[in-house]
Motif scaffolding. Sequence first.
Motif: not given
Lengths: 515, 306
Positions: A52-58, A497-502, A508-509
């Motif tokens: 969850p943190t990785a996603e926000r930070m990315e 154009n929002v997707y889940m990375h493996p 959502a960039m």
Amino acid sequence: MRVLAVCLLAFAMLAAGAVAGAAPAPARGGTLIIAEGSDATTLDGHRYTDSPTAERMEHICETLFWLSPEGRVEPRLATAFTFSPDGRRLTIRLRPTVRFHDGTPFNAQAAKWNLDRVLDPATRASFRSLIDRVTQVVALDANTLVLLTNAPFAPLVLNLTHGGVCMQSPTAIERLGPDEYARNPVGTGPYRFREWVRGDRITVTRFEEYWGEKGHFDAIQWRVIPDDGARVAAVESGAVHIAKRVPPRDVERLRANRALRVEVQTSLRTIFIGFNVTRPPFNNRRVRQALNYAINKEAIVRAILGGTARVSDAPIAPGVAGYARIMTYEYNVERARQLLAEAGYPNGFRATLHHPVARYIRDAEIAAAIQGLLRRVGVEVELVPMDIGSLVAFTNKPQAEATHQMYMLGWGTVTGDADYGLYNLFHSSQWPPAGFNRGFYRNPQVDALLDRGRTTLDQAERNRIYREAMALIMEDAPWIFLHSESQVTAYRAEVQNVYMHPAERLVAMQGFFRR
Amino acid sequence: MWRYIVKRLLLTVPVLFGVAFVVFVMVRIVPGDPAQIMAGQQATRELVEGIRRDLGLDRPLLVQFADFMAGLLRGDLGRSVRSRAPVTEELAHRIPNTLRLAAAGMLVATTVGVTAGVVSAVRPYSLVDTAVMVVALAGLSMPIYWSGLMLILVFAVWLNWLPAVGSDSLAHLVLPAAALGFTSAAIIARMTRSAMLEVLRADYIRTARAKGLAERVVINRHALCNALIPVITVVGLQTGTLLSGAVLTESVFAWSGIGRLMVDATLNRDYPVVQGAVLLVALSFVLVNLVVDLLYALVDPRIRYE
């Protein structure tokens, strides 16, 4: 040099402006609201450990390289790399004229500062081990960075795609201090941090001076909704645009809703039951194989996970560089009984299985199913449920002190490289408390292969090495190989154009709302 | 009266120190290591031990306890292991939310509960009484994660009248307050009914009716006031419970309050946050009990505190 070739190809594609999946023309504006079960832990990019943190930070901080969903290394803050012929010197060209959100220039000095910070043991960087073979970081000129290692280390470039070695503003960290910075991150990403109401929401806003294609949303907000049912209801009612970790039981119902889109994305996380192979009965390979035959993996995936997972056919998941399909132990009760009898356990035995609760998708139910299936071959398993923190600590004891027999855990190969998914789990140097080989597996052949995989730079050769190592591991059966998880995500239809990375992160960039 | 209040407040000091000691020991007895959890599942031993040193968890327990107590005396509850924010700041973020939810929930519970209880008691064993008690029983039996989800389904998903989750506006308060209030209302209704039935059989009620007073006056002024004492006790206990964070309600409605903070902190073995939150809850229980005791004197002038 296959990696390099792939990289160059990717650069060429990007240069030609090829964009995956030609989407409708992006519209600007709006706030994307994403519902997630848990909050971030810390916003210091070098100190988090959870997805969850990785996603926000990315969205806030960027890495030198980017791991595409297809498993390719692509440029990000770096534009190219070359290894020296002896494989001990990695030269990285950086993107010029990039700035952090606070105006600090991003250059080789800033990159060196970040990598040195990760390497400094005092930082307590969570993923220091990804680059700990680097002996020196040199800023050659404003846009050239050199990483020196004492031996060739093939996974290095892939490891640099991991968010745990992202680039953060040295100015901000020095000005705020680590504790304050961990709540006010500053990166170079397309979105800049705005607020964190802990336990409730994190908001980021578009960074207008971004070096690449700018974000289309005005803002992205992550809302914490711990309850699965409430999270699904929130996306159904339109209160949020995306609900993550949708329970498998809701997939069919949501698919019938035209306002929603449900996507199932396989992840790089493998779920398994480990054996302590140093103590009876699990020091006998036949017993371990028997238990693999006794488990109906397909039924678990179908009945408990609603078909939203993939039965394992290797210790790592597809999508990991170095993965190859090895084999799956078929469900065969007769074969299991026969192997148990040959091993000297014609009437089965008793054992304990320590398993986590609410860490992996339906983990407790899966453990209960395994208990029932093993009873059919005479193996009486006592289940010991634990929260993940306690379980990790409990299975992290040295071999002499370890009391666990069977344990259920998962492992996400987050760097997308087989080394990360195999070396940590099966190399004998990684017995606890030094590493994650919690079943104390040791096979000198496997050790040698995993060592070679690390120091071989040619990816085709590495693939051959890892295939051989995985075949040996599957035959030795130090685990019951279960499945790799899938992430089930529900999107409002207007989200594009929002997707889940493996790697279990929502990207959502470049997302936008269809008008 | 004032002397009594000051005495009671002074008594909270040893109570809080007792609670602090118990919670300090309890969180450390439970298996699980904050450093390991923070470092993550895939961490090296050096990293875990480094974090343990940073957090001061490698020191003897007595030293840690003395440190904790010294901080407590200064009003410093330490920093969260997870977010590195001061615990007081973490609590301050959540207190307004918990107070809002508890107040709204209690308003629903008291209004609905007392009214239903009185209506039931006035017509005992009638159809109305049976219906009210069946609903109260349902309220007591339904787990809040089910009733909460049903409310979301009907009012947010189907009718789209109210927001499903969140704590941004007054509209967001309606569903969680209803879900939370309903359970407490059931308890209050049953208590009110039995207290009222007892009072309505008393001699002074017969006297009031014999004097020819209107039934409304008999019920409201003579019966209800005397029946309120046990009801206030129950309301007080329920308020304490709500202030300690209605964990399930907060989870279902994504309401960021003390309850969820405590659960998250416990799961992550965030010792300082658990300690701070438990102390806060203990304090709120002590204060609510004091208020309840003072209310007795208001509704029954025969009760005096010296």
